[in-house]
Design a protein around this motif. Sequence first.
Motif, PDB file in Angstrom:
ATOM      1  N   SER A  95       0.833  -1.205   0.000  1.00 60.90           N
ATOM      2  CA  SER A  95       0.000   0.000   0.000  1.00 60.90           C
ATOM      3  C   SER A  95       0.867   1.255   0.000  1.00 60.90           C
ATOM      4  CB  SER A  95      -0.907   0.012   1.233  1.00 60.90           C
ATOM      5  OG  SER A  95      -1.579   1.255   1.342  1.00 60.90           O
ATOM      6  N   ASP A  96       0.388   2.294  -0.681  1.00 54.45           N
ATOM      7  CA  ASP A  96       1.073   3.585  -0.634  1.00 54.45           C
ATOM      8  C   ASP A  96       1.042   4.175   0.772  1.00 54.45           C
ATOM      9  OD1 ASP A  96       1.689   3.525  -3.313  1.00 54.45           O
ATOM     10  OD2 ASP A  96       0.686   5.399  -3.827  1.00 54.45           O
ATOM     11  N   GLY A  97       0.090   3.748   1.588  1.00 52.01           N
ATOM     12  CA  GLY A  97      -0.008   4.252   2.954  1.00 52.01           C
ATOM     13  C   GLY A  97      -1.198   5.177   3.131  1.00 52.01           C
ATOM     14  N   GLU A  98      -1.043   6.200   3.937  1.00 49.62           N
ATOM     15  CA  GLU A  98      -2.157   7.103   4.228  1.00 49.62           C
ATOM     16  C   GLU A  98      -2.429   8.089   3.110  1.00 49.62           C
ATOM     17  OE1 GLU A  98      -1.520   8.992   7.980  1.00 49.62           O
ATOM     18  OE2 GLU A  98      -1.547   7.109   9.110  1.00 49.62           O
ATOM     19  N   LYS A  99      -1.431   8.353   2.269  1.00 50.90           N
ATOM     20  CA  LYS A  99      -1.587   9.271   1.135  1.00 50.90           C
ATOM     21  C   LYS A  99      -1.094   8.603  -0.129  1.00 50.90           C
ATOM     22  CE  LYS A  99      -0.949  13.601   3.735  1.00 50.90           C
ATOM     23  NZ  LYS A  99      -0.116  14.818   3.852  1.00 50.90           N
ATOM     24  N   ILE A 100      -1.741   8.928  -1.235  1.00 58.17           N
ATOM     25  CA  ILE A 100      -1.262   8.400  -2.512  1.00 58.17           C
ATOM     26  C   ILE A 100       0.072   9.061  -2.840  1.00 58.17           C
ATOM     27  CG2 ILE A 100      -2.487  10.071  -3.982  1.00 58.17           C
ATOM     28  CD1 ILE A 100      -3.108   7.615  -5.838  1.00 58.17           C
ATOM     29  N   LEU A 101       1.025   8.281  -3.295  1.00 57.40           N
ATOM     30  CA  LEU A 101       2.402   8.743  -3.433  1.00 57.40           C
ATOM     31  C   LEU A 101       2.768   9.228  -4.826  1.00 57.40           C
ATOM     32  CD1 LEU A 101       4.147   5.943  -1.319  1.00 57.40           C
ATOM     33  CD2 LEU A 101       3.450   8.228  -0.584  1.00 57.40           C
ATOM     34  N   ASP A 102       1.812   9.213  -5.758  1.00 58.56           N
ATOM     35  CA  ASP A 102       2.055   9.568  -7.159  1.00 58.56           C
ATOM     36  C   ASP A 102       2.958   8.492  -7.787  1.00 58.56           C
ATOM     37  OD1 ASP A 102       2.001  10.949  -9.596  1.00 58.56           O
ATOM     38  OD2 ASP A 102       2.387  12.894  -8.674  1.00 58.56           O
ATOM     39  N   THR A 103       3.219   8.636  -9.072  1.00 56.48           N
ATOM     40  CA  THR A 103       3.922   7.566  -9.792  1.00 56.48           C
ATOM     41  C   THR A 103       5.346   7.357  -9.294  1.00 56.48           C
ATOM     42  OG1 THR A 103       4.398   9.227 -11.481  1.00 56.48           O
ATOM     43  CG2 THR A 103       2.562   7.703 -11.902  1.00 56.48           C
ATOM     44  N   GLY A 104       6.097   8.433  -9.116  1.00 59.88           N
ATOM     45  CA  GLY A 104       7.481   8.301  -8.659  1.00 59.88           C
ATOM     46  C   GLY A 104       7.559   7.811  -7.229  1.00 59.88           C
ATOM     47  N   GLY A 105       6.725   8.406  -6.365  1.00 58.66           N
ATOM     48  CA  GLY A 105       6.724   8.000  -4.969  1.00 58.66           C
ATOM     49  C   GLY A 105       6.297   6.559  -4.782  1.00 58.66           C
ATOM     50  N   GLY A 106       5.337   6.116  -5.609  1.00 54.30           N
ATOM     51  CA  GLY A 106       4.879   4.736  -5.537  1.00 54.30           C
ATOM     52  C   GLY A 106       5.980   3.752  -5.898  1.00 54.30           C
TER      53      GLY A 106
END
Length: 230
Positions: A80-91
């Motif tokens: 899971s990305d966690g509590e916030k969506i991390l966008d493509t790079g962050g994911g």
Amino acid sequence: MKIKSALILCAGYGKRLQPITNDIPKPLLNIKNINLLENTLRFVQSIGINKIKINTFYLGEKIKNFIESKNYHLNIDLVSDGEKILDTGGGIFNLIKQTEEEDFLILNPDTLWNSNYINTFNEMEKYYFKNKVKNLLMVVNKNKSFDTRFKGDFSLNKNKLTKEIKNDFIYTGCQILNKKVFQNINSNIFSISEIWNDLIDNKELYGYESLNEFIHLTDIEIFNKLNKLN
């Protein structure tokens, strides 16, 4: 050398496919009789990769339930990305931090991957390791796109990608990346285009041209057209 792990990006909201995606995450939408995620998993299996990480966020529980309902002979890890969506790079960054491997295949399931891409991927992988690059994006000339509204993302010249006034090449949703391209990242939430732009500035963004027809689930209009095809 061979790529041993694939990362499949499944966290997005699928806003351009609302209201269909109000209850179904985009990767689980069917084109004909197969959903996008299953189609992508079959492709990954066909190129001999069995270690897969899938990032989730929006309606992630439905993706988890789908994977658990299947008996894939694959090593699939849902993250899971966690509590916030991390966008493509962050994911992507979040996924690769959890493995000791250095090189990864990254796929967007919005593209309809098929057996025609097997040879393209194999040649792309050879280029990546032979030339010792740290990134390689599969791109296609926009004249091969099923969705004719696409504007080009890049210009391609001798496997180097740049952004010019006129860009004829579209990113297909397939790339090979090495961990080192993230070494200067200090944020958890960012677009992969930030990485690409930095690489372009250093003349280090590489591309490999696909000659296959590019079919990408962009929005409801394309969804309806694809499901009406014979």
